[in-house]
Design an enzyme around this catalytic site. Structure first.
Site, PDB file in Angstrom:
ATOM      1  N   CYS A   1     -16.355   4.375 -19.908  1.00 28.22           N
ATOM      2  CA  CYS A   1     -17.601   4.523 -19.370  1.00 28.22           C
ATOM      3  C   CYS A   1     -18.495   2.897 -20.030  1.00 28.22           C
ATOM      4  CB  CYS A   1     -18.379   6.098 -19.549  1.00 28.22           C
ATOM      5  SG  CYS A   1     -17.683   7.209 -19.197  1.00 28.22           S
TER       6      CYS A   1
ATOM      7  N   GLU B   1       0.734  -1.229   0.065  1.00 24.46           N
ATOM      8  CA  GLU B   1       0.134  -0.022  -0.218  1.00 24.46           C
ATOM      9  C   GLU B   1       0.813   1.372   0.129  1.00 24.46           C
ATOM     10  OE1 GLU B   1      -3.313   0.847  -0.469  1.00 24.46           O
ATOM     11  OE2 GLU B   1      -3.428  -1.390  -0.719  1.00 24.46           O
TER      12      GLU B   1
ATOM     13  N   CYS C   1     -24.327   7.576 -12.713  1.00 19.80           N
ATOM     14  CA  CYS C   1     -22.846   8.019 -12.826  1.00 19.80           C
ATOM     15  C   CYS C   1     -23.550   9.589 -13.163  1.00 19.80           C
ATOM     16  CB  CYS C   1     -22.003   7.687 -13.495  1.00 19.80           C
ATOM     17  SG  CYS C   1     -20.563   8.967 -14.066  1.00 19.80           S
TER      18      CYS C   1
END
Ligand code: SF4
Length: 353
Positions: free
Chosen positions: A207, A45, A216
């Site tokens: 998209c 991370e 969205c």
């Protein structure tokens, strides 16, 4: 921008669609996904902050091979840690990793804390990173909001304003928490990260492949290009420094940077003031006569708070007085220098000289 065709209205929640998408299309075989070891997950991370997955993988493997657990990292010298980090950039992360490993050994008996709140007290670990580690290592339920997720949520929920502003950040965190599923937190957290990194990308979001495209707001209102709002422009101060490429018998002189400040603890080239006579400054600094060579092309480097122009100057010396040697100076061949912990622009310069 990609205009989507009609997506069918969703029958499942935002989280359920993300989890299903993750199972079908997300990334499953990254080295840090094959473990529940909080140490390794934490390492990945931190490395993934500001660095792409493909770049991180070899560094991660190398780092884990050198420091297989938190005790090994805590016991290592900072120099060794920086050396293993060398090339990944943003060295502050390596300083923080080392300090956090020591804190885990000293404060937690060498056992990685298992709740996000305690993880967030470690140096270099923010709220989002702590939640991600707790989710992946311990299955703990918590919201994340890294850079990619900010972009995804700003678009999907139609949240305008620069995400670095506290008001906007609060609104994004609120959404991130509201959307959390009751279970499958690991797959959901990974889905958010992967969707933000691979589908809802900054420049050309795909998209048509997005599992949450139907509702969205940015897509519906044709605002994808303007969300999230960019950082308000401000002029950064400009600084300049001259660095010396001092060569002698096939080696170059390097100087250890101070423990605090930019490039802290790394090896770099000696610096002198940009104004003034180079040979005279070298005489004062190293008590030796030098031959001033070619001035190499300047290098521009951006820091968060200022821009730096580095003016490299070739110098050669015939004699190097013993009294000019100091604990913070070292002569390295070009190959050794390239393997050492050098700031990225200095490493790039050494590759060229
Ligand atoms: S959330 Fe999905 S639909 Fe919306 S901009 Fe991002 S990729 Fe496109």
């Amino acid at each position: 921008m990609t205009r989507a065709k009609r997506h069918p209205p969703p029958r499942r929640s935002f989280a359920a669609r993300l989890i299903a998408w993750q199972h079908a299309h997300g990334r499953h075989d990254l080295p840090w996904q094959r473990t529940r070891d909080a140490y390794r997950i934490w390492l990945s991370e931190i490395m993934l902050q500001q660095t792409q997955v493909a770049t991180v993988i070899p560094y991660y493997d190398r780092f884990v091979a050198s420091f297989p657990d938190v005790r090994a990292l805590a016991a290592a010298s900072l120099d060794r840690v920086l050396e293993r980090w060398s090339g990944l950039g943003y060295y502050r992360r390596a300083h923080h990793l080392h300090a956090a490993a020591k804190a885990i050994v000293e404060r937690h008996g060498g056992v990685f804390p298992c709740d996000a709140q305690t993880i967030a007290t470690l140096p270099g670990v923010g709220r989002s990173t702590a939640a991600a580690i707790a989710a992946f290592a311990f299955g703990a339920r918590g919201a994340i909001l890294d850079g990619n997720v900010r972009r995804l949520l700003a678009r999907h929920r139609g949240i305008a304003g620069y995400p670095g502003e506290p008001k906007v950040e609060r609104a994004l965190w609120q959404q991130a928490e509201m959307l959390l599923p009751d279970r499958d937190i690991e797959a959901y957290t990974q889905a958010l990260m992967d969707l933000g990194a691979t589908i809802c990308t900054r420049a050309a979001p795909r998209c048509l492949e997005c599992p949450v495209a139907f509702e969205c707001i940015a897509r519906r209102e044709d605002r994808i290009a303007e969300l999230p709002s960019p950082r308000p422009r401000k002029m950064l101060p400009q600084r300049a420094v001259r660095v010396l490429v001092i060569e002698r018998a096939g080696a170059i002189l390097f100087e250890k940077r101070p423990a605090a400040g930019i490039w802290a603890g790394l090896w770099s080239l000696p610096e002198i003031a940009i104004d003034g006579d180079v040979a005279r400054q070298c005489k004062v600094r190293f008590a030796t006569d030098v031959v001033t060579g070619e001035a190499l092309p300047p290098i521009e480097h951006g820091f968060t708070h200022f821009r730096l122009t580095i003016h490299p100057q070739r110098i050669s010396v015939r004699k190097w007085p013993a009294r000019a040697e100091a604990p913070g100076l070292v002569w390295l061949t070009r190959d050794d220098a390239l393997a050492a912990a050098l700031p990225a622009p200095i490493k790039a310069l050494i590759r060229r000289v």
